[in-house]
Scaffold this motif. Sequence first.
Motif, PDB file in Angstrom:
ATOM      1  N   MET A  23       0.834  -1.200   0.000  1.00 26.85           N
ATOM      2  CA  MET A  23       0.000   0.000   0.000  1.00 26.85           C
ATOM      3  C   MET A  23       0.869   1.251   0.000  1.00 26.85           C
ATOM      4  O   MET A  23       0.609   2.197  -0.759  1.00 26.85           O
ATOM      5  N   GLU A  24       1.899   1.280   0.830  1.00 26.73           N
ATOM      6  CA  GLU A  24       2.796   2.441   0.898  1.00 26.73           C
ATOM      7  C   GLU A  24       3.475   2.705  -0.431  1.00 26.73           C
ATOM      8  O   GLU A  24       3.663   3.856  -0.821  1.00 26.73           O
ATOM      9  N   SER A  25       3.813   1.656  -1.162  1.00 29.14           N
ATOM     10  CA  SER A  25       4.504   1.816  -2.443  1.00 29.14           C
ATOM     11  C   SER A  25       3.594   2.372  -3.536  1.00 29.14           C
ATOM     12  O   SER A  25       4.080   2.834  -4.562  1.00 29.14           O
ATOM     13  N   LEU A  26       2.301   2.331  -3.314  1.00 32.49           N
ATOM     14  CA  LEU A  26       1.347   2.738  -4.344  1.00 32.49           C
ATOM     15  C   LEU A  26       0.951   4.206  -4.283  1.00 32.49           C
ATOM     16  O   LEU A  26       0.355   4.716  -5.231  1.00 32.49           O
ATOM     17  N   TRP A  27       1.251   4.902  -3.193  1.00 34.76           N
ATOM     18  CA  TRP A  27       0.815   6.278  -3.010  1.00 34.76           C
ATOM     19  C   TRP A  27       1.949   7.266  -3.270  1.00 34.76           C
ATOM     20  O   TRP A  27       3.091   7.036  -2.872  1.00 34.76           O
ATOM     21  N   ALA A  28       1.614   8.365  -3.910  1.00 35.16           N
ATOM     22  CA  ALA A  28       2.563   9.464  -4.075  1.00 35.16           C
ATOM     23  C   ALA A  28       2.855  10.055  -2.705  1.00 35.16           C
ATOM     24  O   ALA A  28       1.963  10.123  -1.855  1.00 35.16           O
ATOM     25  N   GLN A  29       4.079  10.441  -2.473  1.00 34.69           N
ATOM     26  CA  GLN A  29       4.459  11.070  -1.207  1.00 34.69           C
ATOM     27  C   GLN A  29       4.249  12.571  -1.326  1.00 34.69           C
ATOM     28  O   GLN A  29       5.027  13.260  -1.979  1.00 34.69           O
ATOM     29  N   SER A  30       3.166  13.072  -0.734  1.00 34.19           N
ATOM     30  CA  SER A  30       2.851  14.494  -0.834  1.00 34.19           C
ATOM     31  C   SER A  30       1.859  14.887   0.250  1.00 34.19           C
ATOM     32  O   SER A  30       0.957  14.108   0.588  1.00 34.19           O
ATOM     33  N   PRO A  31       1.981  16.110   0.753  1.00 34.58           N
ATOM     34  CA  PRO A  31       0.974  16.598   1.699  1.00 34.58           C
ATOM     35  C   PRO A  31      -0.368  16.880   1.016  1.00 34.58           C
ATOM     36  O   PRO A  31      -1.359  17.122   1.688  1.00 34.58           O
ATOM     37  N   ALA A  32      -0.395  16.790  -0.318  1.00 34.08           N
ATOM     38  CA  ALA A  32      -1.625  17.093  -1.057  1.00 34.08           C
ATOM     39  C   ALA A  32      -2.398  15.857  -1.500  1.00 34.08           C
ATOM     40  O   ALA A  32      -3.473  15.992  -2.079  1.00 34.08           O
ATOM     41  N   THR A  33      -1.881  14.635  -1.248  1.00 34.77           N
ATOM     42  CA  THR A  33      -2.664  13.460  -1.604  1.00 34.77           C
ATOM     43  C   THR A  33      -3.949  13.452  -0.784  1.00 34.77           C
ATOM     44  O   THR A  33      -4.013  14.060   0.287  1.00 34.77           O
ATOM     45  N   PRO A  42     -12.817  13.732   4.170  1.00 35.32           N
ATOM     46  CA  PRO A  42     -11.583  13.586   3.398  1.00 35.32           C
ATOM     47  C   PRO A  42     -10.342  13.577   4.296  1.00 35.32           C
ATOM     48  O   PRO A  42     -10.283  14.287   5.298  1.00 35.32           O
ATOM     49  N   LEU A  43      -9.388  12.761   3.926  1.00 37.24           N
ATOM     50  CA  LEU A  43      -8.074  12.731   4.563  1.00 37.24           C
ATOM     51  C   LEU A  43      -7.080  13.359   3.594  1.00 37.24           C
ATOM     52  O   LEU A  43      -7.149  13.107   2.391  1.00 37.24           O
ATOM     53  N   THR A  44      -6.154  14.141   4.110  1.00 39.23           N
ATOM     54  CA  THR A  44      -5.186  14.811   3.257  1.00 39.23           C
ATOM     55  C   THR A  44      -3.782  14.513   3.747  1.00 39.23           C
ATOM     56  O   THR A  44      -3.517  14.552   4.954  1.00 39.23           O
ATOM     57  N   GLY A  45      -2.904  14.238   2.806  1.00 40.28           N
ATOM     58  CA  GLY A  45      -1.508  13.940   3.118  1.00 40.28           C
ATOM     59  C   GLY A  45      -1.270  12.447   3.147  1.00 40.28           C
ATOM     60  O   GLY A  45      -2.087  11.681   3.661  1.00 40.28           O
ATOM     61  N   THR A  46      -0.145  12.035   2.591  1.00 41.99           N
ATOM     62  CA  THR A  46       0.161  10.612   2.480  1.00 41.99           C
ATOM     63  C   THR A  46       0.184   9.922   3.835  1.00 41.99           C
ATOM     64  O   THR A  46      -0.328   8.805   3.982  1.00 41.99           O
ATOM     65  N   ASP A  47       0.757  10.557   4.841  1.00 35.32           N
ATOM     66  CA  ASP A  47       0.823   9.922   6.162  1.00 35.32           C
ATOM     67  C   ASP A  47      -0.562   9.617   6.712  1.00 35.32           C
ATOM     68  O   ASP A  47      -0.821   8.512   7.211  1.00 35.32           O
ATOM     69  N   ALA A  48      -1.482  10.575   6.621  1.00 36.90           N
ATOM     70  CA  ALA A  48      -2.849  10.368   7.119  1.00 36.90           C
ATOM     71  C   ALA A  48      -3.572   9.293   6.309  1.00 36.90           C
ATOM     72  O   ALA A  48      -4.286   8.450   6.868  1.00 36.90           O
ATOM     73  N   VAL A  49      -3.374   9.314   5.009  1.00 36.57           N
ATOM     74  CA  VAL A  49      -4.017   8.317   4.139  1.00 36.57           C
ATOM     75  C   VAL A  49      -3.515   6.919   4.486  1.00 36.57           C
ATOM     76  O   VAL A  49      -4.306   5.985   4.664  1.00 36.57           O
ATOM     77  N   LEU A  50      -2.213   6.765   4.611  1.00 35.67           N
ATOM     78  CA  LEU A  50      -1.661   5.444   4.914  1.00 35.67           C
ATOM     79  C   LEU A  50      -2.048   4.961   6.305  1.00 35.67           C
ATOM     80  O   LEU A  50      -2.306   3.764   6.504  1.00 35.67           O
ATOM     81  N   ARG A  51      -2.124   5.875   7.279  1.00 38.10           N
ATOM     82  CA  ARG A  51      -2.595   5.489   8.618  1.00 38.10           C
ATOM     83  C   ARG A  51      -4.016   4.933   8.527  1.00 38.10           C
ATOM     84  O   ARG A  51      -4.343   3.934   9.170  1.00 38.10           O
ATOM     85  N   VAL A 110      -7.305   8.900  -8.884  1.00 37.21           N
ATOM     86  CA  VAL A 110      -6.413   9.679  -9.732  1.00 37.21           C
ATOM     87  C   VAL A 110      -5.002   9.193  -9.448  1.00 37.21           C
ATOM     88  O   VAL A 110      -4.556   9.212  -8.298  1.00 37.21           O
ATOM     89  N   LEU A 111      -4.325   8.740 -10.491  1.00 34.01           N
ATOM     90  CA  LEU A 111      -2.946   8.285 -10.385  1.00 34.01           C
ATOM     91  C   LEU A 111      -2.055   9.230 -11.174  1.00 34.01           C
ATOM     92  O   LEU A 111      -2.478   9.764 -12.211  1.00 34.01           O
ATOM     93  N   VAL A 112      -0.852   9.436 -10.683  1.00 34.22           N
ATOM     94  CA  VAL A 112       0.097  10.329 -11.345  1.00 34.22           C
ATOM     95  C   VAL A 112       1.439   9.610 -11.460  1.00 34.22           C
ATOM     96  O   VAL A 112       1.698   8.634 -10.763  1.00 34.22           O
ATOM     97  N   ARG A 113       2.276  10.121 -12.345  1.00 37.28           N
ATOM     98  CA  ARG A 113       3.647   9.626 -12.426  1.00 37.28           C
ATOM     99  C   ARG A 113       4.558  10.787 -12.762  1.00 37.28           C
ATOM    100  O   ARG A 113       4.137  11.776 -13.376  1.00 37.28           O
ATOM    101  N   ASP A 114       5.791  10.649 -12.386  1.00 38.13           N
ATOM    102  CA  ASP A 114       6.787  11.692 -12.582  1.00 38.13           C
ATOM    103  C   ASP A 114       7.670  11.301 -13.761  1.00 38.13           C
ATOM    104  O   ASP A 114       8.812  10.899 -13.583  1.00 38.13           O
ATOM    105  N   GLY A 115       7.093  11.360 -14.961  1.00 41.96           N
ATOM    106  CA  GLY A 115       7.821  10.988 -16.169  1.00 41.96           C
ATOM    107  C   GLY A 115       7.382   9.642 -16.697  1.00 41.96           C
ATOM    108  O   GLY A 115       6.851   8.811 -15.960  1.00 41.96           O
ATOM    109  N   ALA A 116       7.626   9.416 -17.977  1.00 41.00           N
ATOM    110  CA  ALA A 116       7.128   8.239 -18.681  1.00 41.00           C
ATOM    111  C   ALA A 116       7.656   6.921 -18.113  1.00 41.00           C
ATOM    112  O   ALA A 116       6.990   5.899 -18.219  1.00 41.00           O
ATOM    113  N   GLU A 117       8.819   6.919 -17.498  1.00 37.62           N
ATOM    114  CA  GLU A 117       9.396   5.684 -16.959  1.00 37.62           C
ATOM    115  C   GLU A 117       9.054   5.455 -15.490  1.00 37.62           C
ATOM    116  O   GLU A 117       9.323   4.389 -14.944  1.00 37.62           O
TER     117      GLU A 117
END
Length: 138
Positions: A23-33, A42-51, A110-117
Amino acid sequence: MSDVLARHRAFYDAVETGDLELMESLWAQSPATSCVHPGSEPLTGTDAVLRSWAVVMANVEYIQFFLTDVSFSVHAGDVAVVTCTENILSGEGVETSDSFTGGKAVCTSVLVRDGAEAPWRFWSRHASPVLEPVEETD
């Protein structure tokens, strides 16, 4: 774009198996997730979401998702939107160990990536319960 759907399915695999590391590997690390569980604020921030997912996975003995109506689109190459219906089978809230209960939710991720690779990561997820009509009896 099967990699979008593979990452999306990996999310459900993580919940079903209680795999917090996945689960941790699947989420973007950001205070805006963000994540909205059915019926919750709503929960905001990766830490709160993962908790929140750690709590869900620790407190659900059995859960299985059957996804229907899955569709996705990719925007600007690095943003993907996946919608689906979650048909949920769970052992929670039942009296005997051989019984199951069910539910249904519609979900937008909504999924995002940081570049094509780079791997796709969850940025936002919102699930809303679908209320089944109750038939009245005489």
